[in-house]
Design a protein around this motif. Structure first.
Motif, short mmCIF file in Angstrom:
data_model
loop_
_atom_site.label_atom_id
_atom_site.label_comp_id
_atom_site.label_asym_id
_atom_site.label_seq_id
_atom_site.Cartn_x
_atom_site.Cartn_y
_atom_site.Cartn_z
N ALA A 134 -0.45 6.91 2.92
CA ALA A 134 -1.87 6.79 3.22
C ALA A 134 -2.13 6.73 4.72
N GLU A 135 -1.12 6.33 5.49
CA GLU A 135 -1.27 6.23 6.93
C GLU A 135 -1.13 7.58 7.63
N GLY B 205 0.83 -1.19 0.00
CA GLY B 205 0.00 0.00 0.00
C GLY B 205 0.86 1.24 0.00
N ASP B 206 0.19 2.36 -0.09
CA ASP B 206 0.88 3.64 -0.11
C ASP B 206 1.33 3.99 1.30
#
Length: 115
Positions: free
Chosen positions: A79-80, A75-76
């Motif tokens: 994004a967190e 995932g990116d």
């Protein structure tokens, strides 16, 4: 969280790999040149074998984590982050074309000059 842990392991493996490569000797001395360091092994040959195995292990670990992190399979990483993690400062808008003083030209987008 997983991305951060992998990044830390990736960093440690890269530093360890640099150190192990510097321990290698082109003449086959390797760890034997460090004096007492090679005495923990039964012979210089076993020291070189252990050094080669550790170097290959860190190389495979480093390359594997590099592929995983660069492919984005987890995932990116951004994004967190919360939305306010990178605040945007207020920026003044560009002046309108009609407010440019006479004698100055507005920049052209095509790269041509008006002469």
């Amino acid at each position: 969280m997983v991305v951060t842990v992998l990044q830390v392991v990736w960093l440690v493996s890269s530093i360890g790999l640099i150190i192990l490569v510097l321990f290698h000797s082109p003449k086959g001395d390797g760890l034997g040149a460090l004096g007492g360091q090679a005495q923990m092994f039964t012979s210089t040959k076993s020291a070189e074998t252990a050094l080669n195995r550790a170097t290959w292990l860190l190389t495979i670990l480093f390359m594997g984590i590099t592929v995983i992190l660069s492919a984005g399979w987890l995932g990116d990483a951004t994004a967190e982050l919360p939305v306010d993690a990178f605040p945007v400062e207020d920026v003044a808008p560009a002046p309108a074309a009609d407010t440019i003083p006479s004698g100055l030209e507005a920049p052209t987008t095509s790269g041509e000059t008006s002469e």
